[in-house]
Design a protein around this motif. Structure first.
Motif, PDB file in Angstrom:
ATOM      1  N   ARG A 301       1.750   2.407 -14.981  1.00  0.00           N
ATOM      2  CA  ARG A 301       1.617   3.492 -13.755  1.00  0.00           C
ATOM      3  C   ARG A 301       0.375   2.781 -12.713  1.00  0.00           C
ATOM      4  NH1 ARG A 301      -2.830   6.816 -14.013  1.00  0.00           N
ATOM      5  NH2 ARG A 301      -3.372   6.256 -16.112  1.00  0.00           N
ATOM      6  N   GLU A 302      -0.638   1.988 -13.140  1.00  0.00           N
ATOM      7  CA  GLU A 302      -1.652   1.592 -12.588  1.00  0.00           C
ATOM      8  C   GLU A 302      -0.998   0.626 -11.528  1.00  0.00           C
ATOM      9  OE1 GLU A 302      -1.989   1.797 -15.459  1.00  0.00           O
ATOM     10  OE2 GLU A 302      -3.835   2.832 -16.157  1.00  0.00           O
ATOM     11  N   VAL A 303      -0.062  -0.206 -11.790  1.00  0.00           N
ATOM     12  CA  VAL A 303       0.409  -1.229 -10.993  1.00  0.00           C
ATOM     13  C   VAL A 303       1.389  -0.516 -10.131  1.00  0.00           C
ATOM     14  CG1 VAL A 303       2.198  -3.015 -10.865  1.00  0.00           C
ATOM     15  CG2 VAL A 303       0.663  -3.134 -12.893  1.00  0.00           C
ATOM     16  N   LYS A 304       1.924   0.359 -10.594  1.00  0.00           N
ATOM     17  CA  LYS A 304       2.929   1.336  -9.485  1.00  0.00           C
ATOM     18  C   LYS A 304       1.939   2.023  -8.217  1.00  0.00           C
ATOM     19  CE  LYS A 304       5.372   3.544 -12.798  1.00  0.00           C
ATOM     20  NZ  LYS A 304       6.449   4.214 -13.222  1.00  0.00           N
ATOM     21  N   GLU A 305       1.007   2.565  -8.947  1.00  0.00           N
ATOM     22  CA  GLU A 305      -0.120   3.043  -7.946  1.00  0.00           C
ATOM     23  C   GLU A 305      -0.572   2.122  -7.122  1.00  0.00           C
ATOM     24  OE1 GLU A 305      -3.114   4.897 -10.155  1.00  0.00           O
ATOM     25  OE2 GLU A 305      -1.747   6.648 -10.919  1.00  0.00           O
ATOM     26  N   ALA A 306      -1.114   0.790  -7.579  1.00  0.00           N
ATOM     27  CA  ALA A 306      -1.319  -0.170  -6.158  1.00  0.00           C
ATOM     28  C   ALA A 306      -0.368  -0.531  -5.534  1.00  0.00           C
ATOM     29  CB  ALA A 306      -1.839  -1.396  -7.277  1.00  0.00           C
ATOM     30  N   LEU A 307       1.035  -0.524  -6.101  1.00  0.00           N
ATOM     31  CA  LEU A 307       2.120  -0.932  -5.093  1.00  0.00           C
ATOM     32  C   LEU A 307       2.227  -0.025  -4.213  1.00  0.00           C
ATOM     33  CD1 LEU A 307       4.215  -2.972  -4.751  1.00  0.00           C
ATOM     34  CD2 LEU A 307       5.732  -1.955  -6.142  1.00  0.00           C
ATOM     35  N   ARG A 308       2.319   1.498  -4.482  1.00  0.00           N
ATOM     36  CA  ARG A 308       2.579   2.340  -3.432  1.00  0.00           C
ATOM     37  C   ARG A 308       1.155   2.420  -2.473  1.00  0.00           C
ATOM     38  NH1 ARG A 308       4.628   5.761  -7.993  1.00  0.00           N
ATOM     39  NH2 ARG A 308       2.516   6.240  -8.545  1.00  0.00           N
ATOM     40  N   SER A 309       0.245   2.090  -3.002  1.00  0.00           N
ATOM     41  CA  SER A 309      -0.737   2.077  -1.890  1.00  0.00           C
ATOM     42  C   SER A 309      -0.815   0.895  -0.791  1.00  0.00           C
ATOM     43  CB  SER A 309      -2.331   1.943  -2.866  1.00  0.00           C
ATOM     44  OG  SER A 309      -3.279   1.919  -1.939  1.00  0.00           O
ATOM     45  N   ALA A 310      -0.235   0.005  -1.481  1.00  0.00           N
ATOM     46  CA  ALA A 310      -0.115  -1.474  -0.660  1.00  0.00           C
ATOM     47  C   ALA A 310       0.933  -1.367   0.356  1.00  0.00           C
ATOM     48  CB  ALA A 310       0.299  -2.461  -1.115  1.00  0.00           C
ATOM     49  N   VAL A 311       2.162  -0.338  -0.065  1.00  0.00           N
ATOM     50  CA  VAL A 311       3.125  -0.021   0.804  1.00  0.00           C
ATOM     51  C   VAL A 311       2.685   0.834   2.007  1.00  0.00           C
ATOM     52  CG1 VAL A 311       5.407   1.141   0.948  1.00  0.00           C
ATOM     53  CG2 VAL A 311       5.035  -0.442  -0.736  1.00  0.00           C
ATOM     54  N   ARG A 312       1.836   1.866   1.662  1.00  0.00           N
ATOM     55  CA  ARG A 312       1.444   2.598   2.540  1.00  0.00           C
ATOM     56  C   ARG A 312       0.524   2.449   3.646  1.00  0.00           C
ATOM     57  NH1 ARG A 312       0.702   6.247  -2.052  1.00  0.00           N
ATOM     58  NH2 ARG A 312      -1.411   5.656  -2.212  1.00  0.00           N
ATOM     59  N   ARG A 313      -0.261   1.193   3.129  1.00  0.00           N
ATOM     60  CA  ARG A 313      -1.345   0.471   4.078  1.00  0.00           C
ATOM     61  C   ARG A 313      -0.254  -0.257   4.799  1.00  0.00           C
ATOM     62  NH1 ARG A 313      -5.915  -2.973   1.394  1.00  0.00           N
ATOM     63  NH2 ARG A 313      -6.624  -0.906   0.615  1.00  0.00           N
TER      64      ARG A 313
END
Length: 322
Positions: A301-313
């Protein structure tokens, strides 16, 4: 090959290059295999580099589990790069030759990185053991200093294995057949091709292999026996599922890595078993580095959240470059 002097004026043929037969017995599939392994290599490199970048960039990943994951991803990029680029060149050009020096370098790097991965997987299992079996003391026991020491110890173990290989390999002399029925230089094949006395080298290699592969595996196994026993003792189903989810990704990696290695070294090396040996070798040399970012990105979950945040950025920067 060239001639070199031997003993009392005798001549012997000295091998200067090997032929990695690889998948040369499947000429009609060379382009298909090239494209397949090229895609695997690109995805593996991109995925593992992305994991390292996420671990460095996002503070909520500044915990021991992701620190070790970053080290593992960095290791996997090096690990697969010792094997696949040479195999891709062979599939594309048809040139399956590799110099003796190049073969030795590949073997030394591969052996040291395998050693590092064995110890790093053990360190990660110990981290999960403390998190699940000793949760109240986890923050105190697994502090930043210990994390650095454990990670450094894993890499140093690989460096020591590299030094040992570098001392032992020059003692091998090759003067006969030069065909290796594999897609990379492995120790077993080189020993079989060597015409020098290997009675002292072989036992040493097996002793160091036991220390650097079997011992870490047994420690990892012991950690997971304790982890599973603790999880089974949790009264609630939700608690058991939550505890198991924290180590399931790592457990899959351990099973894939050690499972394929065990099969490779247990299978006979002759006859029709050789093809199976090469297939299962792909498991720990190619599939494991590929699986690492996929498993952790899909199941964590934490890696997926970081990945989504990176994509949004990235999307935001694309829309508003100024």
């Amino acid at each position: 090959m060239h001639l070199m002097e031997k003993g009392e004026g005798e001549n012997q043929t000295s091998v200067t290059e090997f032929i990695l037969l690889g998948f040369g017995d499947l000429p009609e599939l060379q382009i298909l295999l090239f494209l397949l392994f090229l895609v695997i290599y690109i995805v593996t490199m991109a995925g593992n580099i992305l994991i390292v970048a996420l671990v460095v960039a996002y503070q909520h990943l500044y915990i021991p589990m992701y620190f070790f994951l970053g080290n593992l991803s960095c290791l996997e990029t090096c690990y697969i790069s010792t094997i696949l680029p040479r195999m891709l060149a062979s599939l594309l050009t048809g040139d399956r030759t590799i110099s003796v020096e190049g073969c030795m370098i590949q073997l030394v790097l591969f052996g040291s990185l395998v050693t590092t991965e064995c110890y790093l997987l053990t360190v990660m299992s110990y981290d999960r053991y403390l998190a699940i079996c000793k949760p109240l003391h986890y923050g105190t026991l697994m502090n930043g200093r210990l994390c650095l020491q454990l990670a450094a110890g894993s890499w140093i173990s690989g460096f020591l294995a590299c030094r040992i290989f570098m001392c032992l390999m020059p003692q091998l002399i090759f003067c006969g057949p030069n065909e290796i029925d594999h897609f990379f230089c492995d120790f077993t094949s080189l020993i079989q091709l060597s015409c020098s006395d290997t009675s002292q080298i072989t036992p040493l290699i097996y002793i160091f292999s036991f220390l650097d592969a079997v011992s870490p595996f047994l420690l990892t196994l012991a950690s997971y026996i304790c982890i599973i026993a603790t999880i089974l003792g949790i009264p609630s189903t939700t608690g058991r599922q939550k505890a198991f989810s924290t180590c399931s990704s790592h457990l899959i990696m351990v099973a894939l890595f050690y499972g394929t290695i065990m099969i490779v070294y247990m299978l006979p090396k002759s006859g029709t078993w050789r093809a199976l040996n090469k297939v299962f070798s792909i498991g720990h040399t190619v599939v494991t580095p590929l699986a690492n970012p996929l498993i952790y990105s899909l199941r964590n979950r934490e890696v997926k959240e970081a990945l989504r945040s990176a994509v949004r950025r990235a999307v935001t920067l694309t829309k508003n470059p100024d």
